[in-house]
Each structure stands twice: as C-alpha cells, then as structure tokens.
Design a protein around this motif. Structure first.
Motif, PDB file in Angstrom:
ATOM      1  N   GLY A  69      43.343  21.738  17.214  1.00  0.00           N
ATOM      2  CA  GLY A  69      42.583  20.632  17.790  1.00  0.00           C
ATOM      3  C   GLY A  69      43.235  20.149  19.067  1.00  0.00           C
ATOM      4  N   GLU A  70      42.509  19.275  19.756  1.00  0.00           N
ATOM      5  CA  GLU A  70      43.007  18.753  21.028  1.00  0.00           C
ATOM      6  C   GLU A  70      42.533  17.324  21.217  1.00  0.00           C
ATOM      7  OE1 GLU A  70      42.878  20.886  25.099  1.00  0.00           O
ATOM      8  OE2 GLU A  70      41.035  19.664  25.042  1.00  0.00           O
ATOM      9  N   VAL A  71      43.393  16.527  21.813  1.00  0.00           N
ATOM     10  CA  VAL A  71      42.974  15.243  22.365  1.00  0.00           C
ATOM     11  C   VAL A  71      43.130  15.387  23.874  1.00  0.00           C
ATOM     12  CG1 VAL A  71      43.456  12.781  22.574  1.00  0.00           C
ATOM     13  CG2 VAL A  71      43.604  13.885  20.334  1.00  0.00           C
ATOM     14  N   LEU A  72      41.996  15.373  24.576  1.00  0.00           N
ATOM     15  CA  LEU A  72      42.009  15.460  26.027  1.00  0.00           C
ATOM     16  C   LEU A  72      42.272  14.058  26.558  1.00  0.00           C
ATOM     17  CD1 LEU A  72      41.602  17.074  28.630  1.00  0.00           C
ATOM     18  CD2 LEU A  72      39.166  16.479  28.483  1.00  0.00           C
ATOM     19  N   LEU A  73      43.405  13.893  27.210  1.00  0.00           N
ATOM     20  CA  LEU A  73      43.805  12.601  27.779  1.00  0.00           C
ATOM     21  C   LEU A  73      43.299  12.522  29.211  1.00  0.00           C
ATOM     22  CD1 LEU A  73      47.482  12.836  26.536  1.00  0.00           C
ATOM     23  CD2 LEU A  73      45.695  11.356  25.577  1.00  0.00           C
ATOM     24  N   GLY A  91      46.183  16.988   6.437  1.00  0.00           N
ATOM     25  CA  GLY A  91      46.749  18.338   6.401  1.00  0.00           C
ATOM     26  C   GLY A  91      48.166  18.363   6.950  1.00  0.00           C
ATOM     27  N   THR A  92      48.810  19.523   6.820  1.00  0.00           N
ATOM     28  CA  THR A  92      50.171  19.698   7.308  1.00  0.00           C
ATOM     29  C   THR A  92      50.148  20.145   8.764  1.00  0.00           C
ATOM     30  OG1 THR A  92      50.876  20.341   5.101  1.00  0.00           O
ATOM     31  CG2 THR A  92      52.338  20.946   6.913  1.00  0.00           C
ATOM     32  N   LEU A  93      50.926  19.456   9.598  1.00  0.00           N
ATOM     33  CA  LEU A  93      51.030  19.826  11.004  1.00  0.00           C
ATOM     34  C   LEU A  93      51.976  21.026  11.132  1.00  0.00           C
ATOM     35  CD1 LEU A  93      50.433  19.144  14.007  1.00  0.00           C
ATOM     36  CD2 LEU A  93      52.520  17.745  13.947  1.00  0.00           C
ATOM     37  N   ARG A  94      51.480  22.122  11.692  1.00  0.00           N
ATOM     38  CA  ARG A  94      52.331  23.296  11.930  1.00  0.00           C
ATOM     39  C   ARG A  94      53.129  23.123  13.212  1.00  0.00           C
ATOM     40  NH1 ARG A  94      48.872  28.762  10.500  1.00  0.00           N
ATOM     41  NH2 ARG A  94      48.342  28.202   8.352  1.00  0.00           N
ATOM     42  N   THR A  95      52.445  22.723  14.290  1.00  0.00           N
ATOM     43  CA  THR A  95      53.102  22.509  15.577  1.00  0.00           C
ATOM     44  C   THR A  95      52.178  21.682  16.479  1.00  0.00           C
ATOM     45  OG1 THR A  95      54.283  23.586  17.401  1.00  0.00           O
ATOM     46  CG2 THR A  95      52.224  24.624  16.674  1.00  0.00           C
ATOM     47  N   SER A  96      52.753  21.134  17.540  1.00  0.00           N
ATOM     48  CA  SER A  96      51.947  20.427  18.544  1.00  0.00           C
ATOM     49  C   SER A  96      52.631  20.614  19.898  1.00  0.00           C
ATOM     50  CB  SER A  96      51.810  18.943  18.198  1.00  0.00           C
ATOM     51  OG  SER A  96      53.052  18.285  18.269  1.00  0.00           O
ATOM     52  N   TRP A  97      51.845  20.474  20.969  1.00  0.00           N
ATOM     53  CA  TRP A  97      52.378  20.646  22.305  1.00  0.00           C
ATOM     54  C   TRP A  97      51.455  19.983  23.315  1.00  0.00           C
ATOM     55  CZ3 TRP A  97      49.770  24.099  19.428  1.00  0.00           C
ATOM     56  CH2 TRP A  97      48.672  24.738  19.989  1.00  0.00           C
ATOM     57  N   LEU A  98      51.994  19.705  24.483  1.00  0.00           N
ATOM     58  CA  LEU A  98      51.243  19.151  25.602  1.00  0.00           C
ATOM     59  C   LEU A  98      51.204  20.237  26.663  1.00  0.00           C
ATOM     60  CD1 LEU A  98      49.881  16.509  26.541  1.00  0.00           C
ATOM     61  CD2 LEU A  98      52.081  15.808  27.472  1.00  0.00           C
ATOM     62  N   GLU A  99      49.999  20.694  27.014  1.00  0.00           N
ATOM     63  CA  GLU A  99      49.843  21.796  27.966  1.00  0.00           C
ATOM     64  C   GLU A  99      50.362  21.416  29.356  1.00  0.00           C
ATOM     65  OE1 GLU A  99      48.677  24.969  27.815  1.00  0.00           O
ATOM     66  OE2 GLU A  99      48.317  24.845  25.659  1.00  0.00           O
ATOM     67  N   SER A 100      51.289  22.239  29.885  1.00  0.00           N
ATOM     68  CA  SER A 100      51.767  22.164  31.281  1.00  0.00           C
ATOM     69  C   SER A 100      52.349  20.820  31.684  1.00  0.00           C
ATOM     70  CB  SER A 100      50.635  22.539  32.249  1.00  0.00           C
ATOM     71  OG  SER A 100      50.137  23.824  31.932  1.00  0.00           O
ATOM     72  N   LEU A 101      52.778  20.011  30.731  1.00  0.00           N
ATOM     73  CA  LEU A 101      53.385  18.710  31.034  1.00  0.00           C
ATOM     74  C   LEU A 101      54.628  18.521  30.177  1.00  0.00           C
ATOM     75  CD1 LEU A 101      50.134  16.541  31.075  1.00  0.00           C
ATOM     76  CD2 LEU A 101      51.510  17.158  33.066  1.00  0.00           C
ATOM     77  N   ARG A 130      47.692  19.238  22.201  1.00  0.00           N
ATOM     78  CA  ARG A 130      47.126  20.175  21.223  1.00  0.00           C
ATOM     79  C   ARG A 130      47.994  20.217  19.978  1.00  0.00           C
ATOM     80  NH1 ARG A 130      45.050  24.741  25.537  1.00  0.00           N
ATOM     81  NH2 ARG A 130      43.386  23.403  26.335  1.00  0.00           N
ATOM     82  N   PHE A 131      47.360  20.558  18.852  1.00  0.00           N
ATOM     83  CA  PHE A 131      48.062  20.573  17.569  1.00  0.00           C
ATOM     84  C   PHE A 131      47.410  21.607  16.658  1.00  0.00           C
ATOM     85  CE2 PHE A 131      45.704  16.746  18.572  1.00  0.00           C
ATOM     86  CZ  PHE A 131      44.528  16.946  17.861  1.00  0.00           C
TER      87      PHE A 131
END
Length: 153
Positions: A69-73, A91-101, A130-131
C-alpha cells in the motif's frame, strides 16, 4: 456589640407607631446575596486552517496473503513541511519505505503504525510512503489513516 450573621427584615416600630429603619448602631446591615457573574466568552469563528500536507491511501499491489500500500503525501504550500502518517491495520508489517527521500522514523503500538518525517517534505512536492503488510481479514484497507491528524482520502 456582636455582629449578626442572620439577615434582618429591615424595619422596626418606634414608640409612636411609625416605621423607622433599624439603626446602624444596633444592628449590622443585612448581608447581600449576589450570584457570581457568569461570563460567556464571545464566540469566535476561527478560520479553518488548510492541511499543510495531505495524504491519499491506495493499494499498489495485492498478493494472495499480503499487499503493498501507499500513502501519497502532497505538500501544496510554498515551504517545506513536516508530516506524521498514522495507519491502523491489524496485519503484520513486513517493511516500509519512503521513495527517493530520507527515511522517516516508525513507531508501532499494537495495530497502529506512526511514521514521522525526518526532514520536511519540500514545497509543492509529493512523497510516496509505501508499506508491505501481511493481509488480515481479507482486506487491504486500513481501519484508519491520517496525515497530520487529517483523514487520508
């Protein structure tokens, strides 16, 4: 002479049968009961502050047992803005990241995940948080999503 704390009726009759006021030397004046003033502050209409950073939630990829999923800021202001994304999902979070920031900090409390910016989101720009979650209950939608306290769209 002792002072009476009992309110007086206010007049007495002298020997001639005429009404006279009680003498200040013989009785203390009756205490006056007043109600405290109720002060109501004036109603003001505070202008609603526009959200400095908004968020839009959507699913990018869906798999058999998980999804991305994504939250577009979006920062529509003319200056860099800090942001906080709060997402509630069972649910269980596997990983998350912020694209190019630069990556945000993440705090988990139960099913609630809170990402906080490590640097402001640049003026008039977007960022993609993203997560990857293991699916829970068949839904890819969070129970709640907000950016800086405002619900995601």
């Amino acid at each position: 002479m002792p002072v009476s704390l009992v309110p007086t009726t206010g007049s007495t009759t002298d020997g001639a049968g005429t009404g006279t006021s009680a003498s200040a030397e013989t009785e203390a004046p009756a205490p006056t009961r007043t109600r405290p003033a109720i002060i109501t502050p004036p109603r003001t209409t505070e202008a609603t502050r526009p959200a400095t950073v908004t968020g839009r939630y959507h699913v990018l990829e869906s798999y058999g047992d998980s999804f991305i999923g994504e939250v577009l800021l979006t920062n529509r202001t003319g200056t860099g803005q800090d942001w906080v994304v709060t997402l509630t999902y069972p649910g269980t979070l596997r990983t998350s990241w912020l694209e190019s920031l630069p990556q945000p900090t993440l705090v988990q409390r139960g099913d609630t995940y809170t990402w906080t910016s490590s640097v402001p989101l640049a003026a008039s720009s977007t960022g993609q948080l993203r997560f990857h979650f293991d699916r829970s209950g068949g839904s890819d939608n969070p129970d709640a999503c907000s950016v800086n306290g405002q619900s995601c769209s």
